[in-house]
Scaffold this motif. Structure first.
Motif, PDB file in Angstrom:
ATOM      1  N   GLY A   1       0.831  -1.210   0.000  1.00 15.66           N
ATOM      2  CA  GLY A   1       0.000   0.000   0.000  1.00 15.66           C
ATOM      3  C   GLY A   1       0.861   1.255   0.000  1.00 15.66           C
ATOM      4  N   ARG A   2       0.218   2.382  -0.237  1.00  7.58           N
ATOM      5  CA  ARG A   2       0.934   3.653  -0.188  1.00  7.58           C
ATOM      6  C   ARG A   2       1.037   4.151   1.249  1.00  7.58           C
ATOM      7  NH1 ARG A   2       0.927   5.892  -5.326  1.00  7.58           N
ATOM      8  NH2 ARG A   2      -0.489   4.790  -6.709  1.00  7.58           N
ATOM      9  N   HIS A   3       2.013   4.995   1.486  1.00 10.25           N
ATOM     10  CA  HIS A   3       2.050   5.715   2.760  1.00 10.25           C
ATOM     11  C   HIS A   3       1.131   6.923   2.626  1.00 10.25           C
ATOM     12  CE1 HIS A   3       5.600   3.262   3.433  1.00 10.25           C
ATOM     13  NE2 HIS A   3       5.571   3.633   4.705  1.00 10.25           N
ATOM     14  N   THR A   4       0.186   7.032   3.515  1.00  9.05           N
ATOM     15  CA  THR A   4      -0.801   8.111   3.436  1.00  9.05           C
ATOM     16  C   THR A   4      -0.620   9.061   4.607  1.00  9.05           C
ATOM     17  OG1 THR A   4      -2.295   6.418   2.602  1.00  9.05           O
ATOM     18  CG2 THR A   4      -3.279   8.530   3.142  1.00  9.05           C
ATOM     19  N   HIS A   5      -0.742  10.350   4.328  1.00  4.97           N
ATOM     20  CA  HIS A   5      -0.663  11.323   5.420  1.00  4.97           C
ATOM     21  C   HIS A   5      -1.882  11.166   6.323  1.00  4.97           C
ATOM     22  CE1 HIS A   5      -1.292  15.383   7.202  1.00  4.97           C
ATOM     23  NE2 HIS A   5      -0.038  15.163   7.526  1.00  4.97           N
TER      24      HIS A   5
END
Lengths: 128, 327
Positions: free
Chosen positions: A44-48
């Motif tokens: 997955g992406r790193h999300t803020h």
């Protein structure tokens, strides 16, 4: 001076004076902020996800784990000092962002390139 | 856990400050279209002021709200319930962190907010000035007070200020565990021994009036509501939220064979709940400091503040530059 007697035994044990002096927090007593990016699973992406107050990156990471990793699955967390992030000033640059998806740049869109009509016309002409 | 932004709205001198009419019109059109406002967008002064007041009160309510429930941590019946209560209390403190962040994006530093909490300048939800006398009180809080908070927070999560919406979405997800945990605790007592049922009924009787106060004064007594609703700062009126709470939870209370301490309470033909207006003078009195636990709540907060000072100072970097968090 009398102390607070509470229904909560922990509070009674803390011997808190009933009338108290308080020293207000000074300007930056709660430290700087760090922004937190969170990855919920591998791939997955790193999300803020938000920010934390901390005196250094190690403690920011510790607080971020507690604050943003407490209730959901976590595979990775990044923290970065807020002042180290260079950002858009929305008010200054509205046009740049307004024109990106607009009609006069449709040559960047996959669906702006159509072939079926040409192929059909060609086949008809060739009588295939 | 939080009721509503009903407390201490004293307009500042600049309440009649004239905004740039064109910017104001653009701002209002944007909200009308359902777009969100981000921290660096233009916004009217009054919008900013009302949001800071509301989000800050919400944040204070979360940390102070952890105290009445925390009363029973040392004596929770059984290890599983103790772990759950600890987790819930930790969540509430975590919610305060998220909300302080949202308020900070509007320009009020966290230090100032915490100073205002201790000095009494800014308020928190009135309901936390009442004591949790028994374990059953902690069940009623986790069930019904959290239920009320969810009604308010779900409504506000559809509001116009993006950082507040983002914080609330996360908070609502976490609160759903609190509600189910509280309901299970209440049901366990209600379906237990006669003594347990009695304990729960008494707790419910104690919390009913504070719960009716929770959503704030009746609409006919509230001021400024129209503009705040137009700006999507306030998303539902106090009376509407109270009605929604009654519709959702009175049947669940009755299902357990419990009674609500209000003889007038009934649903009329139009589908509206009729009830005895709670004593709004008491509400004002308690907000202004004269409740059973106001003194203790602030003293405990101040103890944490004073006794933690040496740790903060040991870690402090005088050179640290404080800026608002990004979003």
């Amino acid at each position: 001076m009398s102390e607070i007697t509470s229904l909560d035994p922990r509070i009674t044990r803390a011997m808190i004076p009933e009338s108290h002096d308080s020293t207000p927090l000074s300007g930056n007593e709660l430290f700087e902020t760090y922004e937190v990016l969170h990855q919920a699973k591998t791939g997955g992406r790193h999300t803020h996800v938000g920010s934390v107050h901390a005196p250094n990156a190690e403690m920011a990471y510790l607080f971020a784990k507690e604050q943003y990793g407490r209730r959901m699955t976590t595979t990775s967390i990044w923290v970065v000092r807020t002042t180290d992030i260079f950002t858009t000033d929305g008010a200054d640059e509205p046009e740049l962002y307004a024109t990106a998806p607009s009609a006069d740049k449709d040559y960047r869109n996959a669906n702006a390139w159509k072939v079926r009509d040409k192929i059909d016309r060609y086949k008809k002409e060739q009588n295939v | 856990m939080y009721g509503n932004a009903y407390i201490g709205d004293t307009p500042k001198n600049d309440a009649h400050f004239q905004e740039d009419p064109q910017k104001l019109a653009e701002f209002e059109a944007k909200i009308e279209r359902g777009e969100k406002i981000e921290p660096h967008d233009w916004m009217p002064r009054e919008y900013r002021r009302q949001l800071v007041r509301m989000i800050e009160q919400h944040a204070h309510s979360e940390i102070i709200g952890a105290l009445p429930e925390g009363t029973w941590v040392t004596r929770a019946p059984g290890f599983r319930r103790k772990l759950a209560l600890l987790a819930k209390v930790q969540d509430e403190v975590g919610h305060a962190q998220l909300l302080y962040n949202a308020a900070e994006t509007l320009g009020k530093p966290r230090e100032e907010m915490l100073n205002d909490l201790i000095s009494g300048k800014s308020k928190y939800s009135n309901i936390f000035n009442y004591p949790a006398l028994t374990w059953a009180d902690s069940a009623v809080i986790a069930w019904l007070v959290d239920a009320g908070a969810i009604i308010n927070q779900v409504a506000n999560s559809k509001g116009s200020y993006a950082p507040y919406c983002r914080a609330l979405e996360r908070i609502c997800q976490e609160e759903s565990f609190h509600l189910k945990y509280g309901y299970e605790n209440a049901v366990t007592l209600a379906t237990g021994t006669a003594k347990q049922r009695e304990m729960l009924q008494e707790a419910l009787n104690r919390w009913w009036i504070p719960m009716m106060h929770f959503f704030g004064p009746p609409d006919k007594m509230s001021v400024h509501t129209e503009k705040l609703m137009k700006w999507k700062v306030k998303m539902a009126s106090n009376d509407d939220m109270r009605q929604q709470f009654l519709t959702m939870y009175v049947p669940k209370i009755w299902e357990l064979g419990l009674t609500v301490p209000d003889e007038k309470l009934r649903k009329n033909e139009a589908g509206k709940w009729e009830y005895t207006e709670p004593d709004w003078a008491e509400f004002v009195r308690v907000i202004n400091g004269d409740g059973p636990c106001n003194k203790e709540r602030i003293a405990v907060r101040n103890m944490a503040h004073e006794r933690g000072a040496w740790v903060r100072r040991a870690l402090m970097k005088p050179s640290a530059k404080v800026v608002a968090p990004l979003s």
